[in-house]
Design a protein around this motif. Structure first.
Motif, PDB file in Angstrom:
ATOM      1  N   LEU A   1     -25.033  -8.615  43.797  1.00  0.00           N
ATOM      2  CA  LEU A   1     -26.323  -8.322  44.412  1.00  0.00           C
ATOM      3  C   LEU A   1     -26.422  -8.946  45.806  1.00  0.00           C
ATOM      4  N   ALA A   2     -25.992 -10.183  45.940  1.00  0.00           N
ATOM      5  CA  ALA A   2     -26.051 -10.853  47.245  1.00  0.00           C
ATOM      6  C   ALA A   2     -25.210 -10.102  48.281  1.00  0.00           C
ATOM      7  N   ALA A   3     -24.016  -9.678  47.886  1.00  0.00           N
ATOM      8  CA  ALA A   3     -23.138  -8.952  48.812  1.00  0.00           C
ATOM      9  C   ALA A   3     -23.744  -7.605  49.195  1.00  0.00           C
ATOM     10  N   ALA A   4     -24.288  -6.884  48.226  1.00  0.00           N
ATOM     11  CA  ALA A   4     -24.911  -5.586  48.520  1.00  0.00           C
ATOM     12  C   ALA A   4     -26.120  -5.764  49.435  1.00  0.00           C
ATOM     13  N   PHE A   5     -26.907  -6.806  49.180  1.00  0.00           N
ATOM     14  CA  PHE A   5     -28.085  -7.071  50.002  1.00  0.00           C
ATOM     15  C   PHE A   5     -27.689  -7.359  51.454  1.00  0.00           C
ATOM     16  N   LEU A   6     -26.646  -8.163  51.648  1.00  0.00           N
ATOM     17  CA  LEU A   6     -26.191  -8.460  53.011  1.00  0.00           C
ATOM     18  C   LEU A   6     -25.784  -7.191  53.752  1.00  0.00           C
ATOM     19  N   ASN A   7     -25.094  -6.301  53.058  1.00  0.00           N
ATOM     20  CA  ASN A   7     -24.660  -5.060  53.689  1.00  0.00           C
ATOM     21  C   ASN A   7     -25.853  -4.148  53.975  1.00  0.00           C
ATOM     22  N   ALA A   8     -26.735  -4.007  53.002  1.00  0.00           N
ATOM     23  CA  ALA A   8     -27.877  -3.106  53.181  1.00  0.00           C
ATOM     24  C   ALA A   8     -28.831  -3.603  54.261  1.00  0.00           C
ATOM     25  N   THR A   9     -29.057  -4.900  54.303  1.00  0.00           N
ATOM     26  CA  THR A   9     -30.063  -5.451  55.200  1.00  0.00           C
ATOM     27  C   THR A   9     -29.530  -5.760  56.587  1.00  0.00           C
ATOM     28  N   PHE A  10     -28.345  -6.354  56.654  1.00  0.00           N
ATOM     29  CA  PHE A  10     -27.815  -6.829  57.934  1.00  0.00           C
ATOM     30  C   PHE A  10     -26.568  -6.091  58.404  1.00  0.00           C
ATOM     31  N   GLY A  11     -26.059  -5.161  57.593  1.00  0.00           N
ATOM     32  CA  GLY A  11     -24.841  -4.452  57.965  1.00  0.00           C
ATOM     33  C   GLY A  11     -23.600  -5.324  57.894  1.00  0.00           C
ATOM     34  N   TYR A  12     -23.686  -6.420  57.137  1.00  0.00           N
ATOM     35  CA  TYR A  12     -22.544  -7.335  56.990  1.00  0.00           C
ATOM     36  C   TYR A  12     -21.912  -7.095  55.631  1.00  0.00           C
ATOM     37  N   CYS A  13     -20.733  -6.533  55.641  1.00  0.00           N
ATOM     38  CA  CYS A  13     -20.031  -6.162  54.418  1.00  0.00           C
ATOM     39  C   CYS A  13     -19.002  -7.246  54.077  1.00  0.00           C
ATOM     40  N   LEU A  14     -19.311  -8.056  53.070  1.00  0.00           N
ATOM     41  CA  LEU A  14     -18.400  -9.134  52.668  1.00  0.00           C
ATOM     42  C   LEU A  14     -17.049  -8.593  52.212  1.00  0.00           C
ATOM     43  N   GLY A  15     -17.070  -7.533  51.408  1.00  0.00           N
ATOM     44  CA  GLY A  15     -15.817  -6.944  50.937  1.00  0.00           C
ATOM     45  C   GLY A  15     -14.974  -6.403  52.079  1.00  0.00           C
ATOM     46  N   CYS A  16     -15.638  -5.828  53.086  1.00  0.00           N
ATOM     47  CA  CYS A  16     -14.918  -5.319  54.258  1.00  0.00           C
ATOM     48  C   CYS A  16     -14.267  -6.464  55.025  1.00  0.00           C
ATOM     49  N   GLU A  17     -15.001  -7.564  55.160  1.00  0.00           N
ATOM     50  CA  GLU A  17     -14.450  -8.738  55.842  1.00  0.00           C
ATOM     51  C   GLU A  17     -13.279  -9.320  55.062  1.00  0.00           C
ATOM     52  N   MET A  18     -13.381  -9.303  53.718  1.00  0.00           N
ATOM     53  CA  MET A  18     -12.265  -9.757  52.884  1.00  0.00           C
ATOM     54  C   MET A  18     -11.042  -8.876  53.117  1.00  0.00           C
ATOM     55  N   TYR A  19     -11.259  -7.571  53.209  1.00  0.00           N
ATOM     56  CA  TYR A  19     -10.167  -6.622  53.448  1.00  0.00           C
ATOM     57  C   TYR A  19      -9.451  -6.963  54.762  1.00  0.00           C
ATOM     58  N   LEU A  20     -10.223  -7.194  55.806  1.00  0.00           N
ATOM     59  CA  LEU A  20      -9.627  -7.507  57.110  1.00  0.00           C
ATOM     60  C   LEU A  20      -8.872  -8.835  57.073  1.00  0.00           C
ATOM     61  N   LEU A  21      -9.417  -9.809  56.369  1.00  0.00           N
ATOM     62  CA  LEU A  21      -8.745 -11.101  56.229  1.00  0.00           C
ATOM     63  C   LEU A  21      -7.432 -10.952  55.469  1.00  0.00           C
ATOM     64  N   VAL A  22      -7.442 -10.213  54.390  1.00  0.00           N
ATOM     65  CA  VAL A  22      -6.209  -9.982  53.619  1.00  0.00           C
ATOM     66  C   VAL A  22      -5.178  -9.269  54.475  1.00  0.00           C
ATOM     67  N   ARG A  23      -5.599  -8.278  55.252  1.00  0.00           N
ATOM     68  CA  ARG A  23      -4.667  -7.556  56.137  1.00  0.00           C
ATOM     69  C   ARG A  23      -4.038  -8.493  57.163  1.00  0.00           C
ATOM     70  N   ARG A  24      -4.853  -9.375  57.772  1.00  0.00           N
ATOM     71  CA  ARG A  24      -4.323 -10.334  58.758  1.00  0.00           C
ATOM     72  C   ARG A  24      -3.303 -11.268  58.124  1.00  0.00           C
ATOM     73  N   VAL A  25      -3.620 -11.754  56.948  1.00  0.00           N
ATOM     74  CA  VAL A  25      -2.716 -12.680  56.262  1.00  0.00           C
ATOM     75  C   VAL A  25      -1.423 -11.963  55.897  1.00  0.00           C
ATOM     76  N   MET A  26      -1.508 -10.749  55.446  1.00  0.00           N
ATOM     77  CA  MET A  26      -0.313 -10.001  55.047  1.00  0.00           C
ATOM     78  C   MET A  26       0.565  -9.698  56.253  1.00  0.00           C
ATOM     79  N   VAL A  27      -0.021  -9.398  57.386  1.00  0.00           N
ATOM     80  CA  VAL A  27       0.758  -9.121  58.598  1.00  0.00           C
ATOM     81  C   VAL A  27       1.497 -10.372  59.047  1.00  0.00           C
ATOM     82  N   ARG A  28       0.843 -11.516  58.958  1.00  0.00           N
ATOM     83  CA  ARG A  28       1.460 -12.774  59.362  1.00  0.00           C
ATOM     84  C   ARG A  28       2.590 -13.213  58.451  1.00  0.00           C
ATOM     85  N   THR A  29       2.546 -12.832  57.186  1.00  0.00           N
ATOM     86  CA  THR A  29       3.571 -13.267  56.246  1.00  0.00           C
ATOM     87  C   THR A  29       4.773 -12.326  56.223  1.00  0.00           C
ATOM     88  N   GLU A  30       4.676 -11.203  56.873  1.00  0.00           N
ATOM     89  CA  GLU A  30       5.803 -10.247  56.890  1.00  0.00           C
ATOM     90  C   GLU A  30       6.845 -10.639  57.915  1.00  0.00           C
TER      91      GLU A  30
END
Length: 138
Positions: A109-138
Motif C-alpha cells: 500500500l505504501a509503495a502504491a500510494f507513493l506512485n499514485a500521489t507523487f509519481g515515485y515508483c519504488l519498484g521502478c527504482e529497484m529495477y534501475l538499481l538492480v540493472r546498475r549493479v548487474m552491469v557493474r558485476t559483468e
C-alpha cells in the motif's frame, strides 16, 4: 515500445484504494484480487493488467495525448515486486500470522500510494538499481 506514464499511475491509484480497503477490512478475497492483478501486470506488462486495460479503454480516451513515456520494464518489475508483497500478505491473512498479512499489505500500500500521489515508483527504482549493479558485476 514505451508506455504512457499516466497508465501506471492510474493503476497505482486503483491499487492504493484496493489495498487500503483490504487492509482495513482484512479481506483475503480483495487481496487475492489485487494479487491476481499484480500477477497479470508482471506477466504481461502493465498494459495487460486489469487496471491497465481499464485505463486504456475508459480513462485514456478522455485525456489528451500523452506527453511523457517510459520504458515498460521498470513498471513491469514493480508489478512483480507488488506480487511478492501481496502474495505474502495473502498468506498472512489466510494461513497466518496476521502480522505478516498486515505488514506485507501495508508495504504494498505504501509503495502504491507513493506512485499514485507523487509519481515515485519504488519498484521502478529497484529495477534501475538492480540493472546498475548487474552491469557493474559483468
Amino acid at each position: 515500445m514505451d508506455i504512457d506514464v499516466r497508465g501506471p499511475r492510474f493503476g497505482a491509484a486503483v491499487t492504493t484504494v484496493v489495498l487500503a480497503v483490504a487492509l482495513i477490512t482484512g479481506s483475503a478475497w480483495l487481496l487475492a484480487w489485487q494479487t491476481l492483478a499484480f500477477a497479470l501486470g508482471a506477466a504481461g506488462g502493465v498494459s495487460r493488467s486489469p487496471y491497465g486495460r481499464l485505463f486504456r479503454a475508459v480513462v485514456r480516451p478522455r485525456l489528451g495525448p500523452p506527453t511523457e513515456f517510459e520504458a515498460p520494464e521498470p513498471p513491469r518489475f514493480a508489478q512483480a515486486v507488488g506480487l511478492v508483497f501481496a502474495g505474502l500478505g495473502l498468506i498472512g491473512f489466510t494461513l497466518g500470522p496476521d502480522w505478516l498479512g498486515l505488514a506485507a499489505t501495508g508495504a504494498a500500500l505504501a509503495a502504491a500510494f507513493l506512485n499514485a500521489t507523487f509519481g515515485y515508483c519504488l519498484g521502478c527504482e529497484m529495477y534501475l538499481l538492480v540493472r546498475r549493479v548487474m552491469v557493474r558485476t559483468e
